[in-house]
Motif scaffolding. Structure first.
Motif, short mmCIF file in Angstrom:
data_model
loop_
_atom_site.label_atom_id
_atom_site.label_comp_id
_atom_site.label_asym_id
_atom_site.label_seq_id
_atom_site.Cartn_x
_atom_site.Cartn_y
_atom_site.Cartn_z
N PRO A 102 0.80 -1.23 0.00
CA PRO A 102 0.00 0.00 0.00
C PRO A 102 0.84 1.28 0.00
CG PRO A 102 -0.93 -1.58 1.52
CD PRO A 102 0.39 -2.15 1.08
N ALA A 103 1.97 1.27 0.72
CA ALA A 103 2.84 2.45 0.71
C ALA A 103 3.45 2.67 -0.66
CB ALA A 103 3.93 2.30 1.77
N ARG A 104 3.86 1.59 -1.31
CA ARG A 104 4.42 1.71 -2.66
C ARG A 104 3.37 2.22 -3.65
NH1 ARG A 104 6.50 -3.51 -1.50
NH2 ARG A 104 5.11 -4.41 -3.09
N LEU A 105 2.18 1.64 -3.58
CA LEU A 105 1.13 2.02 -4.52
C LEU A 105 0.71 3.48 -4.34
CD1 LEU A 105 -1.15 -1.17 -4.43
CD2 LEU A 105 0.43 -0.46 -6.24
N ALA A 106 0.63 3.91 -3.09
CA ALA A 106 0.21 5.29 -2.82
C ALA A 106 1.21 6.29 -3.38
CB ALA A 106 0.02 5.50 -1.31
N LEU A 107 2.50 6.03 -3.17
CA LEU A 107 3.51 6.97 -3.66
C LEU A 107 3.59 6.95 -5.18
CD1 LEU A 107 5.53 9.05 -2.66
CD2 LEU A 107 7.28 7.27 -2.64
N GLU A 108 3.41 5.78 -5.78
CA GLU A 108 3.41 5.70 -7.23
C GLU A 108 2.25 6.50 -7.83
OE1 GLU A 108 3.26 1.59 -8.21
OE2 GLU A 108 5.34 1.19 -7.59
N ALA A 109 1.08 6.43 -7.19
CA ALA A 109 -0.10 7.12 -7.71
C ALA A 109 -0.07 8.62 -7.43
CB ALA A 109 -1.36 6.51 -7.11
N ALA A 110 0.59 9.02 -6.36
CA ALA A 110 0.62 10.44 -5.96
C ALA A 110 1.81 11.12 -6.63
CB ALA A 110 0.71 10.55 -4.44
N ARG A 111 1.68 11.42 -7.90
CA ARG A 111 2.82 11.91 -8.67
C ARG A 111 3.30 13.29 -8.24
NH1 ARG A 111 5.55 8.27 -9.67
NH2 ARG A 111 6.81 9.68 -10.94
N ARG A 112 2.45 14.09 -7.59
CA ARG A 112 2.90 15.42 -7.17
C ARG A 112 3.35 15.43 -5.70
NH1 ARG A 112 -1.59 17.67 -4.51
NH2 ARG A 112 -3.60 16.73 -5.08
N ALA A 113 3.45 14.26 -5.10
CA ALA A 113 3.86 14.18 -3.69
C ALA A 113 5.31 13.75 -3.57
CB ALA A 113 2.96 13.19 -2.95
N GLN A 114 5.93 14.16 -2.46
CA GLN A 114 7.29 13.75 -2.16
C GLN A 114 7.34 12.59 -1.17
OE1 GLN A 114 7.09 17.22 -3.05
NE2 GLN A 114 8.19 16.38 -4.78
N LEU A 115 6.21 12.32 -0.51
CA LEU A 115 6.27 11.40 0.63
C LEU A 115 4.93 10.71 0.83
CD1 LEU A 115 7.94 12.20 4.02
CD2 LEU A 115 5.57 11.46 4.03
N ALA A 116 4.99 9.42 1.16
CA ALA A 116 3.84 8.66 1.65
C ALA A 116 4.18 8.19 3.06
CB ALA A 116 3.53 7.47 0.74
N PHE A 117 3.24 8.31 3.98
CA PHE A 117 3.50 8.06 5.39
C PHE A 117 2.50 7.04 5.92
CE2 PHE A 117 2.85 9.77 9.90
CZ PHE A 117 3.96 9.11 10.42
N ILE A 118 3.01 5.98 6.53
CA ILE A 118 2.15 4.92 7.06
C ILE A 118 2.50 4.67 8.52
CG2 ILE A 118 3.73 3.10 6.23
CD1 ILE A 118 1.21 1.37 5.73
N VAL A 119 1.48 4.44 9.34
CA VAL A 119 1.67 4.15 10.76
C VAL A 119 1.00 2.83 11.10
CG1 VAL A 119 1.75 6.61 11.34
CG2 VAL A 119 -0.42 5.36 11.55
N SER A 120 1.45 2.20 12.18
CA SER A 120 0.84 0.96 12.64
C SER A 120 -0.54 1.24 13.21
CB SER A 120 1.72 0.30 13.69
OG SER A 120 1.84 1.13 14.83
N GLY A 121 -1.33 0.17 13.36
CA GLY A 121 -2.67 0.33 13.90
C GLY A 121 -2.67 0.91 15.30
#
Length: 204
Positions: A102-121
């Protein structure tokens, strides 16, 4: 270059000192361990935005190098120091989150972003959902992440600059079946401990 950006972002945080942060080079990224006395709310609500701004500034200008983009993860837990560096179930969970699909997919899709951030539950429940400082819990989506033998673990992902993270399928209520039982992973995470953060570098 990544170490310099992270150090600059740490200096941007009032009350944080670079000397108090443990940082390990993990090849394609870094592992950070933050003192328990340092606020986990600041880690998510101040440090991550500061790091995002540093990444954006580094990518601007006519002579800018190839844009560095990051996947970053945060989890509160315990870590043990060995001759090989920092280890432990919570360290492995943090690494599993930052490397999760999910972190990889989010950053790939967010082309104008520099960062994707994920936290544990557990980090979402204890830190994010309360919405303190610059944290907006409405921009986080729940996702299932493969943690090896531990099976699927729930994470929450956000992409700065987006109302919701693109490219990911929000988690259903039921956990999916484990994709594999052959790889070592992390068990269910505890609800408290020192903040551990991991970042992996992606270049455009």
């Amino acid at each position: 270059e990544l170490f310099g950006l992270v150090e600059s972002a740490v200096h941007d945080i009032n009350g944080w000192r670079w000397e108090d942060v443990e940082v390990e080079d993990r090849g394609d990224g870094i592992l950070m361990l933050i003192l328990p006395a340092y606020s986990s709310v600041k880690a998510a609500g101040t440090f991550i935005p500061a790091l995002n701004e540093r990444l954006a500034g580094n990518a601007s200008g006519p002579a800018a190098p190839p844009a560095m983009r990051l996947r970053a993860a945060l989890h509160l837990g315990l870590a043990d120091r060995t001759d090989q560096g920092w280890t432990g179930e919570d360290v492995e969970l943090t690494r599993a989150l930052v490397a999760a699909e999910p972190a990889r997919l989010a950053l790939e899709a967010a082309r104008r972003a520099q960062l994707a951030f994920i936290v544990s539950g557990s980090t979402y429940e204890s830190v994010i959902q309360h919405g303190k400082r610059l944290i907006d819990p409405t921009t986080y989506e729940p996702v299932w992440c493969d943690a090896g033998q531990a099976g699927p673990v729930k994470g929450w992902i956000t992409v700065p600059g987006y109302a919701c993270p693109p490219g990911v399928e929000p988690a259903s209520t039921a956990a999916p079946a484990p994709a594999s039982t052959a790889d070592a992973g992390a068990p269910a995470e505890p609800a408290s401990g020192s903040p551990a953060a991991a970042a992996q570098t992606v270049y455009n």
